[in-house]
Motif scaffolding. Sequence first.
Motif, short mmCIF file in Angstrom:
data_model
loop_
_atom_site.label_atom_id
_atom_site.label_comp_id
_atom_site.label_asym_id
_atom_site.label_seq_id
_atom_site.Cartn_x
_atom_site.Cartn_y
_atom_site.Cartn_z
N VAL A 285 0.87 -1.17 0.00
CA VAL A 285 0.00 0.00 0.00
C VAL A 285 0.90 1.22 0.00
O VAL A 285 1.82 1.33 0.81
N GLU A 286 0.63 2.12 -0.93
CA GLU A 286 1.37 3.39 -0.99
C GLU A 286 0.43 4.48 -0.49
O GLU A 286 -0.61 4.75 -1.10
N ILE A 287 0.79 5.09 0.63
CA ILE A 287 -0.04 6.14 1.23
C ILE A 287 0.46 7.48 0.73
O ILE A 287 1.59 7.88 0.98
N LEU A 288 -0.42 8.17 0.00
CA LEU A 288 -0.05 9.40 -0.69
C LEU A 288 -0.52 10.67 0.01
O LEU A 288 0.05 11.74 -0.18
N GLU A 289 -1.59 10.56 0.78
CA GLU A 289 -2.21 11.75 1.36
C GLU A 289 -2.95 11.36 2.63
O GLU A 289 -3.37 10.21 2.79
N CYS A 290 -3.13 12.33 3.50
CA CYS A 290 -3.99 12.12 4.67
C CYS A 290 -4.84 13.37 4.89
O CYS A 290 -4.44 14.47 4.50
N THR A 291 -6.00 13.17 5.46
CA THR A 291 -6.78 14.33 5.89
C THR A 291 -6.36 14.65 7.32
O THR A 291 -5.74 13.83 8.00
N THR A 292 -6.67 15.84 7.75
CA THR A 292 -6.34 16.29 9.11
C THR A 292 -7.63 16.71 9.81
O THR A 292 -8.68 16.78 9.18
N PRO A 293 -7.57 16.98 11.12
CA PRO A 293 -8.79 17.32 11.85
C PRO A 293 -9.57 18.46 11.17
O PRO A 293 -8.98 19.42 10.67
N MET A 294 -10.88 18.27 11.17
CA MET A 294 -11.79 19.24 10.56
C MET A 294 -12.74 19.77 11.63
O MET A 294 -12.83 19.20 12.72
N PRO A 295 -13.46 20.85 11.34
CA PRO A 295 -14.27 21.53 12.36
C PRO A 295 -15.26 20.65 13.13
O PRO A 295 -15.47 20.86 14.33
N LEU A 296 -15.90 19.68 12.51
CA LEU A 296 -16.90 18.88 13.21
C LEU A 296 -16.33 17.65 13.91
O LEU A 296 -17.05 16.93 14.60
N ASP A 297 -15.02 17.41 13.77
CA ASP A 297 -14.39 16.29 14.47
C ASP A 297 -14.31 16.61 15.96
O ASP A 297 -14.33 17.77 16.37
N ARG A 298 -14.21 15.57 16.78
CA ARG A 298 -14.12 15.74 18.23
C ARG A 298 -12.72 15.39 18.68
O ARG A 298 -12.27 14.25 18.51
N ARG A 299 -12.03 16.36 19.27
CA ARG A 299 -10.67 16.16 19.78
C ARG A 299 -10.65 16.35 21.28
O ARG A 299 -11.09 17.38 21.78
N THR A 300 -10.13 15.35 22.00
CA THR A 300 -9.95 15.46 23.45
C THR A 300 -8.53 15.01 23.78
O THR A 300 -7.79 14.55 22.91
N ARG A 301 -8.17 15.11 25.03
CA ARG A 301 -6.82 14.71 25.47
C ARG A 301 -6.55 13.24 25.14
O ARG A 301 -5.46 12.88 24.76
N ASN A 302 -7.57 12.40 25.30
CA ASN A 302 -7.38 10.96 25.11
C ASN A 302 -8.29 10.37 24.05
O ASN A 302 -8.64 9.20 24.13
#
Length: 141
Positions: free
Chosen positions: A37-54
Amino acid sequence: MILAEQVVAEIRRFTGPDEANLEAGGILLGCYRGPHVEILECTTPMPLDRRTRNGFVRRDPGHQRRALEVWKVSDRTVNFVGEWHTHPEERPSPSRVDRDTWADQMGRHRDDALVFVIGGRASFYCGWGENRRLVAMAAVA
């Protein structure tokens, strides 16, 4: 697995001091090349994503939109090949939640292997998931 430098750089951006207090994540987009598998790109956190410490929960439909856009532009050769997220630790390893989530992903993508990456401050954990079985791969420094 081949991980493009720009993907490594994007993930590392979210393990640095400015971002390390909240987990981050996204999807991995790439090509299947025989057993690789060749990984060419990734998405990053977007406004509606939920980010917490853990934790990181991908909720924003922008990840799916980006995957569809890349798939169309690449003449259906670049696909969803996995997901990534960060852990606030030096050398990350998958939690029970990670393993359960990945098993669900593998169940939905039975025809293709998936790649799972966890970015830590000092190294990455990389896993190869196929047939609901996860195999750890060599970490990226």
